[in-house]
Design an enzyme around this catalytic site. Structure first.
Site, PDB file in Angstrom:
ATOM      1  N   CYS A  96      -0.281   6.702   9.209  1.00 53.06           N
ATOM      2  CA  CYS A  96      -0.616   5.224   8.589  1.00 53.06           C
ATOM      3  C   CYS A  96      -1.864   5.583   7.661  1.00 53.06           C
ATOM      4  CB  CYS A  96      -1.225   4.320   9.743  1.00 53.06           C
ATOM      5  SG  CYS A  96      -2.238   5.052  11.014  1.00 53.06           S
ATOM      6  N   ARG A 141       0.894  -0.999   0.159  1.00 51.77           N
ATOM      7  CA  ARG A 141       0.041   0.092  -0.156  1.00 51.77           C
ATOM      8  C   ARG A 141       0.780   1.214   0.006  1.00 51.77           C
ATOM      9  NH1 ARG A 141      -3.961   0.262   4.499  1.00 51.77           N
ATOM     10  NH2 ARG A 141      -4.870   2.059   3.267  1.00 51.77           N
TER      11      ARG A 141
END
Length: 293
Positions: A248, A189
């Site tokens: 994050c 990701r």
């Protein structure tokens, strides 16, 4: 599966928690924070099926987040006063030792750990190994939801024990390079591959990657402080921990890296609560998709 002795204000073993089981409700609160990002109702079902005796259930979306505006990320910080009131409703007093755990390696428990420190409550720890670690240590679980009801307390918030950074801080940092941004998402990701949650792929320019699951050993326990310190030293390079901004996808797993840094003796790092999901909602926010460094 060894759970090393560590600072009790950040991490606690199943054995130590078991020894506290006779404490009065005013002295100890165990919080089950189990959650599933893909199925937000699953965590409570897991709790009902099996949890540590006496534990209450704390829901990420309802208890540990604020209202979403479409521009503040998937799990925005709650309003501070509203969260303080929720802490009172959960039965947490100023002298209550809180122990948080989950069923996913600790990120949701770490979110509660961080939020309580955000409002000045330092008596909070994460259960090393989570629910599975408790079971592996030979301790029983119970089912149902009776433990989720506690009496309201009169909690008084104190000065924050943590630091935060906002979108403007992180945006300005691209030019100033005053801080090192560490992204806790999975490496694919981070690189801009296999994105299944957020609408834009990639990462904040100049950020580096430290996948939160790398903080755990093969058995789901936090690595020894010395090992964590050595691994974070590789990530930090010339930066010190006080120059770090953790982020994050939505401000949850970044708390796991903050907890790991505290365990390693690398305190004073900041959290960007909005993280990637807020970043990509801002017009013109730059995005990088280069290979992780």
């Amino acid at each position: 599966m060894t759970s090393f002795a560590r600072k009790p204000d950040h991490l606690i073993s199943a054995q130590v928690l078991s020894g506290l089981s006779g404490s009065s409700p005013n002295d100890l609160l165990v919080a089950d924070c189990s959650f599933d990002l893909q199925n937000p109702g699953q965590g409570y079902l897991v709790y009902q099926q099996a949890h540590i005796p006496g534990a209450i259930y704390v829901h990420l979306d309802r208890d540990l987040c604020g209202a979403k505006t479409g521009g503040n990320g998937r799990h925005p910080l709650p309003d501070r006063d509203a969260f303080i009131e929720r802490v009172r409703e959960l039965g947490i007093g100023n002298d209550t030792q809180v122990v948080a755990y989950d069923n996913a390696g600790g990120p949701y428990a770490a979110r509660l750990w961080w939020l309580l420190r955000w409002i000045g409550h330092g008596k909070v720890a994460v259960l090393d190994g989570g629910l599975e670690g408790w079971r592996q240590a030979g301790y029983e679980t119970t089912n149902g939801s009776a433990g989720s009801r506690r009496q309201r307390t009169e909690f008084s918030a104190g000065a924050s024990l943590v630091r935060t950074a906002n979108f403007d801080d992180v945006r300005e940092n691209i030019a100033s390079r005053r801080a090192l941004v560490i992204d806790a998402r999975a490496p694919d990701r981070f690189r801009g591959e296999n994105e299944t949650i957020d609408p834009v792929v990639g990462h904040i320019p100049d950020a580096v990657n430290r996948f939160f699951r790398d903080n755990l050993d093969a058995f789901g326990f936090f690595k020894h402080p010395d090992q964590l310190r050595a691994e974070f030293a590789t990530v930090l390079g010339v930066w010190n921990s006080g120059q770090v901004i953790n982020q994050c996808g939505s401000g949850v797993t970044g708390c796991h890296n903050l907890l790991a840094m505290e365990i390693a003796g690398l305190g004073d790092a900041a959290l960007y609560p909005g993280s990637w999901s807020e970043w990509v909602a801002q017009p013109g926010a730059p995005v990088a998709t280069t290979t992780a460094r």
